[in-house]
Design a protein around this motif. Sequence first.
Motif, PDB file in Angstrom:
ATOM      1  N   ARG A 171       0.838  -1.204   0.000  1.00 29.46           N
ATOM      2  CA  ARG A 171       0.000   0.000   0.000  1.00 29.46           C
ATOM      3  C   ARG A 171       0.867   1.246   0.000  1.00 29.46           C
ATOM      4  O   ARG A 171       0.722   2.122  -0.831  1.00 29.46           O
ATOM      5  N   HIS A 172       1.733   1.365   0.954  1.00 24.16           N
ATOM      6  CA  HIS A 172       2.779   2.387   0.892  1.00 24.16           C
ATOM      7  C   HIS A 172       4.118   1.673   0.956  1.00 24.16           C
ATOM      8  O   HIS A 172       4.408   0.999   1.947  1.00 24.16           O
ATOM      9  N   PHE A 173       4.895   1.858  -0.078  1.00 25.78           N
ATOM     10  CA  PHE A 173       6.207   1.238  -0.103  1.00 25.78           C
ATOM     11  C   PHE A 173       7.041   1.769   1.057  1.00 25.78           C
ATOM     12  O   PHE A 173       7.022   2.970   1.349  1.00 25.78           O
ATOM     13  N   ILE A 289      -2.849  -0.769 -11.480  1.00 28.33           N
ATOM     14  CA  ILE A 289      -2.461  -0.726 -10.074  1.00 28.33           C
ATOM     15  C   ILE A 289      -3.555   0.008  -9.305  1.00 28.33           C
ATOM     16  O   ILE A 289      -3.999   1.075  -9.725  1.00 28.33           O
ATOM     17  N   GLU A 290      -3.972  -0.560  -8.193  1.00 23.99           N
ATOM     18  CA  GLU A 290      -5.051   0.045  -7.415  1.00 23.99           C
ATOM     19  C   GLU A 290      -4.501   1.221  -6.603  1.00 23.99           C
ATOM     20  O   GLU A 290      -3.436   1.125  -6.019  1.00 23.99           O
ATOM     21  N   ARG A 291      -5.245   2.340  -6.584  1.00 23.79           N
ATOM     22  CA  ARG A 291      -4.802   3.518  -5.827  1.00 23.79           C
ATOM     23  C   ARG A 291      -5.612   3.752  -4.559  1.00 23.79           C
ATOM     24  O   ARG A 291      -5.262   4.593  -3.745  1.00 23.79           O
ATOM     25  N   ASN A 292      -6.729   3.025  -4.448  1.00 26.51           N
ATOM     26  CA  ASN A 292      -7.558   3.192  -3.256  1.00 26.51           C
ATOM     27  C   ASN A 292      -7.321   2.060  -2.269  1.00 26.51           C
ATOM     28  O   ASN A 292      -6.588   1.111  -2.553  1.00 26.51           O
ATOM     29  N   ALA A 293      -7.947   2.181  -1.113  1.00 21.84           N
ATOM     30  CA  ALA A 293      -7.904   1.117  -0.119  1.00 21.84           C
ATOM     31  C   ALA A 293      -9.203   0.334  -0.185  1.00 21.84           C
ATOM     32  O   ALA A 293     -10.224   0.872  -0.583  1.00 21.84           O
ATOM     33  N   GLY A 294      -9.164  -0.937   0.204  1.00 20.22           N
ATOM     34  CA  GLY A 294     -10.406  -1.697   0.228  1.00 20.22           C
ATOM     35  C   GLY A 294     -10.229  -3.106  -0.296  1.00 20.22           C
ATOM     36  O   GLY A 294      -9.108  -3.604  -0.433  1.00 20.22           O
ATOM     37  N   ILE A 295     -11.340  -3.722  -0.576  1.00 18.79           N
ATOM     38  CA  ILE A 295     -11.321  -5.081  -1.126  1.00 18.79           C
ATOM     39  C   ILE A 295     -11.763  -4.990  -2.568  1.00 18.79           C
ATOM     40  O   ILE A 295     -12.812  -4.407  -2.863  1.00 18.79           O
ATOM     41  N   MET A 565      -3.446   6.243  -2.415  1.00 17.52           N
ATOM     42  CA  MET A 565      -2.094   5.929  -1.952  1.00 17.52           C
ATOM     43  C   MET A 565      -1.161   7.136  -2.123  1.00 17.52           C
ATOM     44  O   MET A 565      -0.142   7.221  -1.467  1.00 17.52           O
ATOM     45  N   TYR A 566      -1.536   8.055  -3.011  1.00 23.63           N
ATOM     46  CA  TYR A 566      -0.656   9.218  -3.208  1.00 23.63           C
ATOM     47  C   TYR A 566      -1.238  10.495  -2.587  1.00 23.63           C
ATOM     48  O   TYR A 566      -0.830  11.604  -2.923  1.00 23.63           O
ATOM     49  N   SER A 567      -2.178  10.315  -1.679  1.00 29.03           N
ATOM     50  CA  SER A 567      -2.716  11.477  -0.969  1.00 29.03           C
ATOM     51  C   SER A 567      -1.695  11.980   0.051  1.00 29.03           C
ATOM     52  O   SER A 567      -0.792  11.250   0.452  1.00 29.03           O
ATOM     53  N   PRO A 568      -1.858  13.230   0.496  1.00 29.72           N
ATOM     54  CA  PRO A 568      -0.946  13.721   1.543  1.00 29.72           C
ATOM     55  C   PRO A 568      -1.237  13.063   2.889  1.00 29.72           C
ATOM     56  O   PRO A 568      -2.396  12.951   3.297  1.00 29.72           O
TER      57      PRO A 568
ATOM     58  N   GLY B  79      -1.699  11.628  -9.864  1.00 29.51           N
ATOM     59  CA  GLY B  79      -0.857  10.838  -8.970  1.00 29.51           C
ATOM     60  C   GLY B  79       0.563  10.697  -9.482  1.00 29.51           C
ATOM     61  O   GLY B  79       1.522  11.033  -8.813  1.00 29.51           O
ATOM     62  N   PHE B  80       0.675  10.182 -10.687  1.00 35.10           N
ATOM     63  CA  PHE B  80       1.983   9.923 -11.283  1.00 35.10           C
ATOM     64  C   PHE B  80       2.013  10.524 -12.691  1.00 35.10           C
ATOM     65  O   PHE B  80       0.986  10.617 -13.339  1.00 35.10           O
ATOM     66  N   ILE B  81       3.195  10.927 -13.097  1.00 36.98           N
ATOM     67  CA  ILE B  81       3.371  11.361 -14.484  1.00 36.98           C
ATOM     68  C   ILE B  81       4.317  10.363 -15.127  1.00 36.98           C
ATOM     69  O   ILE B  81       5.423  10.132 -14.631  1.00 36.98           O
ATOM     70  N   THR B  82       3.890   9.782 -16.221  1.00 39.76           N
ATOM     71  CA  THR B  82       4.728   8.735 -16.804  1.00 39.76           C
ATOM     72  C   THR B  82       5.039   8.929 -18.284  1.00 39.76           C
ATOM     73  O   THR B  82       5.823   8.186 -18.841  1.00 39.76           O
ATOM     74  N   LYS B  83       4.379   9.917 -18.906  1.00 47.39           N
ATOM     75  CA  LYS B  83       4.713  10.085 -20.325  1.00 47.39           C
ATOM     76  C   LYS B  83       4.529  11.523 -20.792  1.00 47.39           C
ATOM     77  O   LYS B  83       3.953  12.359 -20.080  1.00 47.39           O
ATOM     78  N   LEU B  84       5.023  11.804 -21.978  1.00 43.64           N
ATOM     79  CA  LEU B  84       4.913  13.136 -22.555  1.00 43.64           C
ATOM     80  C   LEU B  84       3.466  13.455 -22.897  1.00 43.64           C
ATOM     81  O   LEU B  84       2.685  12.573 -23.238  1.00 43.64           O
ATOM     82  N   ASN B  85       3.143  14.727 -22.780  1.00 46.60           N
ATOM     83  CA  ASN B  85       1.850  15.242 -23.217  1.00 46.60           C
ATOM     84  C   ASN B  85       0.664  14.457 -22.666  1.00 46.60           C
ATOM     85  O   ASN B  85      -0.313  14.211 -23.377  1.00 46.60           O
ATOM     86  N   GLU B  86       0.760  14.126 -21.386  1.00 47.64           N
ATOM     87  CA  GLU B  86      -0.265  13.295 -20.752  1.00 47.64           C
ATOM     88  C   GLU B  86      -1.549  14.090 -20.508  1.00 47.64           C
ATOM     89  O   GLU B  86      -2.649  13.561 -20.602  1.00 47.64           O
TER      90      GLU B  86
END
Lengths: 688, 688
Positions: A171-173, A289-295, A565-568, B79-86
């Motif tokens: 969930r958080h590396f 890849i899942e970004r939320n928590a839950g089942i 997962m990327y929230s503050p 959340g993440f940036i992974t490519k150009l002109n996204e």
Amino acid sequence: MKYLLVLLLAGITSSAQIQKEQLNLMPWPQSVVVNDGNFALNKNFKVNITGNPNSRIFGGVTRFLRRLDGRTGIFFEQGFITKLNEVPTAELQINCTKSGKIGLYEDESYHLDIKQNQITINATSDLGALHGLETLLQMLQNNSNSFYFPISQISDFPRFTWRGLMIDVARHFQPIDVIKRNIDGLAAMKMNVFHWHLVDDQGWRIEMKKHAKLIEVASDGMYYTQEEIKNIVKYADERGILVVPEIDVPGHGSAILTAYPEIGSKVITLTGGTSEKNIQGTAIATYGIERNAGIFSPTLDPSNPKTYQLLSEIFDEVCPLFPGAYFHIGGDENEGKDWDANPKIQEFMKKNKLANNHELQTYFTMQLVPMLKKHGKQLMGWEEILTKNMSKDAIIHSWRGPNEGMAAGQSLVDAVKKGYKTVLSNGYYIDLMYPVASHYLNDPMPKGVDLTAEEKARILGGEATMWTELATPTTIDSRLWPRTAAIAERLWSAQDITDVASMRKRLDVVSYRLEELGLTHIRNKAVILRNISNNQNIKSLNEFANVCEPLKGYTRNKGGTEYQMYSPFTLFADACGPDAKESLAFDDAVSQYLASKTPENKEKVTAFFNKWIAVNKGLIELSANAPLVQPILPLSKKLNDASQELLLVLDNKSTLKADDLKNLIEQCNTKDHADVELSVYASLKKLI
Amino acid sequence: MKYLLVLLLAGITSSAQIQKEQLNLMPWPQSVVVNDGNFALNKNFKVNITGNPNSRIFGGVTRFLRRLDGRTGIFFEQGFITKLNEVPTAELQINCTKSGKIGLYEDESYHLDIKQNQITINATSDLGALHGLETLLQMLQNNSNSFYFPISQISDFPRFTWRGLMIDVARHFQPIDVIKRNIDGLAAMKMNVFHWHLVDDQGWRIEMKKHAKLIEVASDGMYYTQEEIKNIVKYADERGILVVPEIDVPGHGSAILTAYPEIGSKVITLTGGTSEKNIQGTAIATYGIERNAGIFSPTLDPSNPKTYQLLSEIFDEVCPLFPGAYFHIGGDENEGKDWDANPKIQEFMKKNKLANNHELQTYFTMQLVPMLKKHGKQLMGWEEILTKNMSKDAIIHSWRGPNEGMAAGQSLVDAVKKGYKTVLSNGYYIDLMYPVASHYLNDPMPKGVDLTAEEKARILGGEATMWTELATPTTIDSRLWPRTAAIAERLWSAQDITDVASMRKRLDVVSYRLEELGLTHIRNKAVILRNISNNQNIKSLNEFANVCEPLKGYTRNKGGTEYQMYSPFTLFADACGPDAKESLAFDDAVSQYLASKTPENKEKVTAFFNKWIAVNKGLIELSANAPLVQPILPLSKKLNDASQELLLVLDNKSTLKADDLKNLIEQCNTKDHADVELSVYASLKKLI
């Protein structure tokens, strides 16, 4: 203050006899005898090792010396210990009969004997000796200008053989340094299992040479290299700790299926005549890849031979990284929705006479048994793997309780009665922010259930579980510690060691000492508060944090979607912890006052109210230049308003009607602000 | 307090125009224009990247978003940036013309344009864009409840191409996480070189596959694996930073010679007829890992072909780990004592017409040039390598100054005049605990020396040097930061940016922001003080630390023998730092009072005295249960005594004779206690 000082002096004068109750040992040893007199520590103090220990003892003793000099400021002459019998005349003599083997059932006992001029640690294995060194560090006492060990004899051994902590790094590396310092924390608390939850919906964290796609597309670049994993296993071994890896299947499969959607269970029926993908009218679902928590529903397809081929190859690559005898395959929270909806899977079940999804999952899990056995590993899984055809070799990890609609630890009883070994985690979910006492009093040995000696022996122990939906590398230590130390005591010490007040007193010192291992559970609070304050004085924030606790259970992240997962996680709730520091002191003050309404007792209560009124004022001032303080203000206002009115109440000057007063206090029982709750609400209520 | 609050409010209301002087930018950009109005930040804020950047920009932008959400608590959708002109419609548009190359002379310029609804960063390379993102983070402003960027245009580029930091990992090994977080700190300060001092008398820190003995016997088990090194190089590359490794030869050779004594220069003449070792009457000296600080004689034998064979093989293994174009071979502080005493070496010198040890060292160094060239590397060394026959390709690292009996930076002038490129470290020795202003005003471009444009161009820049005889993983960040940020400004910003007051004001904010990168320079102070206090309240200790500084220069560790590498660094001096927090405030109060003896001005001074009297009392109370407080008491008593007397002096009630008063103040000018000095002594003196 003077009174306190006199008390302190009375307690610490070197000539005074140290009482057993003054020792801050944790986990509390099986037998402690304290006598008159002390072993005085000075720079000539040296250590000598004899017998046939594993070489890990040398590093262990060297680290012991560094911690002892760090605490005492004594410049010991001895720098490193690298061989047996290096200093035969040393004051601390350690003797081990044999090399300790990392794993279950090893002899971890030790005898620590502190005499006036000599300390000895006798242990069967170096693992016991390492425990003895931790106890010796905890025995350190001081007066005003020197350090010493009280003359004493301690005999000790663990009650349970499995004393574990799980850390979820999906969930958080959690970087290597987080893992390492927490392994040090485990060792200090005489725990012996680190369960590494390496794979979940939110990420695959193991470098794969053959199936590199798993890290390329399912890790966000956050994973451990195989060398790093080996280094962690070695690091843990040097500290007497077994590493149990987990790859969670067949559910929690989003990450795996992001890389290999072809072994997923979801079937997509194409409507209409587009010829693009599949002329049969079905297509392979895609996953992310899942970004939320839950089942979540992504689940491996147990009817697909490719699933087993991939898993077998994965185990072939991962198993050799972990020399230990156990491999955790998860197996939890598989909803089976995609299985129900997949005609191919339904047909497979019919053909194989699998009556329901449970039987299908057992079929799946049983395919993994030989894959692991090939590498000398026994399968372990969360309690859902416990179905009628499951191999008796499997270890059942009991986790569900009332929150999941089950009796707490029911699966543990079921498992041992059916002949399975089991480990308890229900009641040890430290991510849920419950108070330390609740975990401390949760015994792996079930109460009110008749178990035979054989059945009892199948209860291996317990494991604290640190799920990380809401925990980052900055905050995780404060979620782990010090509560994990109380769980460590539950798993090590005698069953009747259950005095919560004693535990709390000792835990306070133990928590402080854990800092020397690099653990950040204390120091990072100020970091988060500084950020919230926008680099202003954090005094008010800190004092308010002393009466606030993060929302408990799963309420902070309702439905798993408030926080991605990327929230503050730099918010007030992240600076707060369970067991808010001032709750008990306030509750004591209230109880004393209610028992005897003396001016002194009243003053103790009103001091709190006046503090909280000042805190509210301080927070308002801070907020002028700190947007992150704003969400806290409504809560602090509620405590301020209640405090102001209760000051009047105590002076018999309140003009509020009973109902209005009750409402005012009830305002403090809110969960609507900043994801925290006031820990003093229940005590406030006692005053009206 | 109210007054302060009003001032703050005046400064931060969103409608108020932000003045250039209010910005806390560091290093200060080459051109800054601020206009009316703001770009308001909210959760829809997104970033888009166009052009032809290196893929490192994606990680850079993702980290930027995490830091921005951490500061603001805003739940960004992206959340993440992974490519150009996204996200073509994103509010922040980053355009880079080309992929940045890690190394010297790359175009690192950027233009940052903040408009009301749009922010653009235009840069030639992604390295410039990364700098632009750091500037944008520093531009963040807030009012009481929201965050924004002021409308502005910034054009920026570095003054010097080499803006480095050296970390010594030999004296105290610094784990990977220390290196990583400091690389992040460098990137935040737009620095671009990490010089990794990997080998010295106290340890060899590079895993060697072929010459494993180096780590087996000369590292105490503390070294980086080759994979870890590669990962660090990659980590640095992703942040625009070149890694320059150093293996220090031929002096500082204790660790190497511990593994390979046969290439050492020391000759042992056997006296008497023992036939044990060598019938010729000489024997190979044995060496051990050095535990003290200082300059030691173990030196490689430049007359021995085996020396070059070993070094060549070492470079063959180590060079490929570092793709950069530079390799530092040390070359400093070779005393030549063992060379003088070795007849074989003396004979070799005669035969090769080497007049002295300098020429012999040049001979030695010149053998390394082709070994490095083979791997595409240019040789760099400390200034001692600058002798008449040295290759003009070599980069001269200027470090000596008055402390070494030289004019400050003389070698830099010598080097450029002789045609060598050079990097300045004299004046940037941050381990020596000198105040930030001294480093800040130390310019690589020498004053009062006539240099041609060509010669000036050979001055590549400068490098802060963090030697670690007295710095552990717990304390190193507080020795590095925030002073390295001021050096970064010296190396990046225009030559005329030299306002120390402005630098100090900005540095305070920059230092706080560096915490978000995991740097521990602020948080670990409390950890050390808690240990000293023995888990009591650290308020008094903290306040005393605000007027104490560790002894400067080499005085804390006289002769290099007071502290061994394994001594405790958990002492009061380790919690203190240069630029003690309250010195300037006190000096200001004193100056104001002396200029105008109003009651208000007097009150400002007496408040300090009263505080220090209370601190002394607090420390005495603490010390009853904290042996580590004892060494501080004599110093705190001196400040207490001076404070009490000066209170009388200010009230014209002192009955002390002038000489006795002078003596009392002079007592505060001591270096005899706890390895610290009182930073307020000079200001105290002004009052009598």
